[in-house]
Enzyme design. Structure first.
Site, PDB file in Angstrom:
ATOM      1  N   HIS A 307       0.847  -1.182   0.000  1.00  0.00           N
ATOM      2  CA  HIS A 307       0.000   0.000   0.000  1.00  0.00           C
ATOM      3  C   HIS A 307       0.882   1.230   0.000  1.00  0.00           C
ATOM      4  CE1 HIS A 307      -3.113   2.861   1.211  1.00  0.00           C
ATOM      5  NE2 HIS A 307      -3.973   1.945   0.779  1.00  0.00           N
ATOM      6  N   ASP A 364      -7.923  -5.440   0.164  1.00  0.00           N
ATOM      7  CA  ASP A 364      -8.421  -6.311  -0.905  1.00  0.00           C
ATOM      8  C   ASP A 364      -8.002  -7.770  -0.739  1.00  0.00           C
ATOM      9  OD1 ASP A 364      -9.763  -4.337  -2.416  1.00  0.00           O
ATOM     10  OD2 ASP A 364      -7.836  -3.570  -3.100  1.00  0.00           O
TER      11      ASP A 364
HETATM   12  N1  CMC Z   1       4.226  -7.607  -4.681  1.00  0.00           N
HETATM   13  C1  CMC Z   1       5.569  -7.568  -4.835  1.00  0.00           C
HETATM   14  N2  CMC Z   1       6.325  -6.464  -4.676  1.00  0.00           N
HETATM   15  C2  CMC Z   1       5.669  -5.336  -4.348  1.00  0.00           C
HETATM   16  C3  CMC Z   1       4.273  -5.303  -4.177  1.00  0.00           C
HETATM   17  C4  CMC Z   1       3.553  -6.500  -4.350  1.00  0.00           C
HETATM   18  N3  CMC Z   1       2.211  -6.514  -4.204  1.00  0.00           N
HETATM   19  N4  CMC Z   1       3.882  -4.039  -3.864  1.00  0.00           N
HETATM   20  C5  CMC Z   1       5.014  -3.312  -3.852  1.00  0.00           C
HETATM   21  N5  CMC Z   1       6.095  -4.097  -4.130  1.00  0.00           N
HETATM   22  C6  CMC Z   1       7.517  -3.678  -4.146  1.00  0.00           C
HETATM   23  C7  CMC Z   1       7.835  -2.871  -5.393  1.00  0.00           C
HETATM   24  O1  CMC Z   1       8.281  -3.702  -6.446  1.00  0.00           O
HETATM   25  C8  CMC Z   1       8.932  -1.964  -4.878  1.00  0.00           C
HETATM   26  O2  CMC Z   1      10.118  -2.712  -4.782  1.00  0.00           O
HETATM   27  P1  CMC Z   1      11.557  -2.002  -5.029  1.00  0.00           P
HETATM   28  O3  CMC Z   1      11.694  -0.987  -3.945  1.00  0.00           O
HETATM   29  O4  CMC Z   1      12.557  -3.108  -4.957  1.00  0.00           O
HETATM   30  O5  CMC Z   1      11.477  -1.388  -6.398  1.00  0.00           O
HETATM   31  C9  CMC Z   1       8.489  -1.657  -3.449  1.00  0.00           C
HETATM   32  O6  CMC Z   1       7.705  -2.787  -3.046  1.00  0.00           O
HETATM   33  C10 CMC Z   1       7.651  -0.385  -3.321  1.00  0.00           C
HETATM   34  O7  CMC Z   1       6.555  -0.489  -4.208  1.00  0.00           O
HETATM   35  P2  CMC Z   1       5.927   0.697  -5.048  1.00  0.00           P
HETATM   36  O8  CMC Z   1       5.397   0.159  -6.333  1.00  0.00           O
HETATM   37  O9  CMC Z   1       6.914   1.829  -5.134  1.00  0.00           O
HETATM   38  O10 CMC Z   1       4.756   1.125  -4.104  1.00  0.00           O
HETATM   39  P3  CMC Z   1       3.535   2.053  -4.476  1.00  0.00           P
HETATM   40  O11 CMC Z   1       3.184   2.784  -3.256  1.00  0.00           O
HETATM   41  O12 CMC Z   1       3.834   2.863  -5.691  1.00  0.00           O
HETATM   42  O13 CMC Z   1       2.373   1.027  -4.881  1.00  0.00           O
HETATM   43  C11 CMC Z   1       0.578  -0.497  -4.685  1.00  0.00           C
HETATM   44  C12 CMC Z   1       1.378   0.637  -4.017  1.00  0.00           C
HETATM   45  C13 CMC Z   1      -0.644  -0.782  -3.842  1.00  0.00           C
HETATM   46  C14 CMC Z   1       0.112  -0.034  -6.077  1.00  0.00           C
HETATM   47  C15 CMC Z   1       1.474  -1.750  -4.801  1.00  0.00           C
HETATM   48  O14 CMC Z   1       1.857  -2.173  -3.511  1.00  0.00           O
HETATM   49  C16 CMC Z   1       0.783  -2.875  -5.559  1.00  0.00           C
HETATM   50  O15 CMC Z   1       0.849  -2.910  -6.806  1.00  0.00           O
HETATM   51  N6  CMC Z   1       0.115  -3.840  -4.825  1.00  0.00           N
HETATM   52  C17 CMC Z   1      -0.617  -4.896  -5.478  1.00  0.00           C
HETATM   53  C18 CMC Z   1      -1.987  -4.380  -5.928  1.00  0.00           C
HETATM   54  C19 CMC Z   1      -2.926  -4.162  -4.751  1.00  0.00           C
HETATM   55  O16 CMC Z   1      -3.076  -4.987  -3.873  1.00  0.00           O
HETATM   56  N7  CMC Z   1      -3.619  -2.992  -4.782  1.00  0.00           N
HETATM   57  C20 CMC Z   1      -4.611  -2.643  -3.767  1.00  0.00           C
HETATM   58  C21 CMC Z   1      -4.150  -1.470  -2.961  1.00  0.00           C
HETATM   59  S1  CMC Z   1      -5.117  -1.183  -1.484  1.00  0.00           S
HETATM   60  C22 CMC Z   1      -6.739  -0.914  -1.962  1.00  0.00           C
HETATM   61  C23 CMC Z   1      -6.996   0.121  -2.982  1.00  0.00           C
HETATM   62  O17 CMC Z   1      -6.223   1.069  -3.210  1.00  0.00           O
HETATM   63  O18 CMC Z   1      -8.028   0.033  -3.613  1.00  0.00           O
END
Ligand code: CMC
Length: 430
Positions: A307, A364
């Site tokens: 998140h 989720d």
């Molecule tokens: N699985 C594997 N690695 C992950 C994941 C994941 N679900 N989420 C983040 N990471 C890693 C990412 O690759 C990055 O690694 P590094 O620092 O080595 O490059 C690090 O963690 C930080 O991630 P980020 O992409 O910079 O984080 P963000 O804040 O931009 O993205 C997110 C947040 C929710 C989009 C992301 O965690 C994600 O894609 N999660 C899976 C989809 C999901 O469950 N979404 C629902 C979110 S909560 C409810 C809602 O918003 O509706």
């Protein structure tokens, strides 16, 4: 000495004092409103990770501690003691209602459960297998046409009526998205039923049988609606606010929010979690998927994990996990996918990759399992999320409209394209 931050342009020596604003809770915020005027610069923050886009008194999140509150009330207390319609009132009015206010609120919403009869024909333009989120976005946008010239968005009373209209109509709209896909006739709302019972009746009843939703299912859905009602300035809420800042029709703003929520990085994750758990299929396959999620050459991510704000347990996930377990016990359901989900959570939370990045299950991760136990198909999960989130979108839109700093939202950019060059006619191009 007032609280300020000095920004010095080391190239020119010019400097400016930026006021530091303090909210009621949360980190202080640097006011850079006059930065461009004073220093001729913009700020750069892709994904808005360090940008407060507005002032808001609705929802408070502390991502480090895993805290979520609406109007000061912790989500745990609302989940335990409140109802979805009461939370809607709280989000929109700022206070919990007394008995009379609650009765009037419910009655008010019930006067808006119908949609125009012509709208039913709108659904039939979609292919039978259209994704219900696509239908929902289209239908909500279409509703804008019924209230366009008659809604004065500058009038507070009319904004309140709009809120009641949206909250009242959403179950009706959502149920039709489902029934169209499965070929069942549309059902009119029955205002003698509670909000959730009405939704379930419109969604699951059949003309040939008497239908009474189980009280366990009604309570579980009401809980999920409470947990999804609002979540500060997330992507879809920010979309609603940005659309609203152009003074567009509120139904069109909500449709824009629905479009954003659909994405799998946002609300679409609940459907993606179930697809992922189905694909994993058995606890023995979990490690393979965890390894894929860690592999930077693989685009696969663990859905329902991570998140932008929570660097701790998403408090909603904790509540849903418990509710899911209780629901399965109460309904005497043996859902192997719940076992896979719990084992996946355990393995991931012991893994250095997830620990070091503070990746925890989010809202989720378990919500789809509850929907599945209630026989709600996976394509409908994000529709359920949108139904509930409409209350938050409305509250945020109303707050925006009342903001004394109301302006159209208009971010700037760091231009990386070509410098000026002269047009070459087609016959002169190489
Ligand atoms: N699985 C594997 N690695 C992950 C994941 C994941 N679900 N989420 C983040 N990471 C890693 C990412 O690759 C990055 O690694 P590094 O620092 O080595 O490059 C690090 O963690 C930080 O991630 P980020 O992409 O910079 O984080 P963000 O804040 O931009 O993205 C997110 C947040 C929710 C989009 C992301 O965690 C994600 O894609 N999660 C899976 C989809 C999901 O469950 N979404 C629902 C979110 S909560 C409810 C809602 O918003 O509706």
């Amino acid at each position: 000495m007032p609280d300020t931050v000095t920004i010095i342009d080391n190239r020119t020596g010019k400097q400016m004092e930026c006021p530091v604003l303090t909210g009621v809770m949360g980190p202080p915020v640097i006011d850079i409103k006059h930065l461009y005027k004073e220093l001729g610069m913009f700020t750069y923050d892709p994904g808005y990770g360090a940008t407060a886009s507005c002032k808001s008194a609705i929802t408070y999140l502390d991502g480090e501690q895993g805290v979520l509150m609406h109007r000061g009330y912790p989500i745990e207390q609302l989940a335990e003691q409140s109802t979805f319609l009461e939370v809607c009132y709280l989000l929109i009015h700022g206070e919990l209602p007394n008995k009379r206010e609650m009765d009037e609120w419910e009655a008010g919403i019930k006067t808006h459960t119908m949609t125009h009869e012509h709208l039913s024909r709108f659904y039939t333009g979609y292919r039978y297998d259209a994704h219900p989120m696509s239908i929902m976005g289209g239908v909500v946008n279409a509703i804008a046409s019924y209230y366009h010239n008659t809604t004065d968005i500058q009038d507070r009373d009319q904004r309140l009526i709009t809120a009641k209209r949206v909250i009242g109509k959403m179950p009706n709209i959502a149920s039709k998205c489902y029934r169209y896909a499965v070929g069942l006739p549309f059902v009119y709302p029955d205002n003698s039923k509670s909000y959730v019972e009405n939704f379930m009746n419109m969604t699951f009843s059949r003309p040939c049988e008497k239908y009474t939703p189980s009280p366990v299912a009604v309570r579980a859905l009401d809980l999920l609606f409470i947990l999804h009602a609002d979540h500060e300035q997330n992507a879809s809420t920010s979309t609603v606010r940005l659309a609203g800042s152009a003074e567009t029709n509120p139904f069109a703003c909500i449709a824009a929010g629905i479009a954003t929520l659909w994405g799998k990085a946002h609300g679409g994750a609940n459907e993606a979690v179930i697809r992922m758990l189905e694909e994993i299929g058995h606890p023995r396959n979990i490690q393979k998927y965890v390894n894929r999620a860690k592999d930077k050459d693989d685009s696969f991510r663990l859905m329902g994990f991570g998140h932008r704000v929570y660097k701790n347990y998403d408090p909603r996930a904790t509540i849903i996990r418990k509710a899911c377990h209780e629901l399965l016990v109460e309904m005497n359901l043996n859902q192997p996918m719940f076992e896979i989900a719990m084992e996946l959570e355990r393995i991931a939370l012991e893994d250095e990759y997830f620990i070091s990045r503070k990746l925890y299950p989010n809202v989720d991760f378990y919500s789809g399992l509850i929907y599945q136990a209630l026989n709600i198909p996976a394509e409908m999960f994000t529709v359920m999320f949108a139904l509930a989130r409409s209350a938050g979108w409305l509250a945020q839109w109303m707050e925006l409209m009342e903001d004394d700093e109301f302006r159209i939202g208009r971010p700037r950019q760091l231009y990386t394209g070509k410098q000026i060059r002269n047009y070459v006619p087609l016959n002169k191009r190489p």
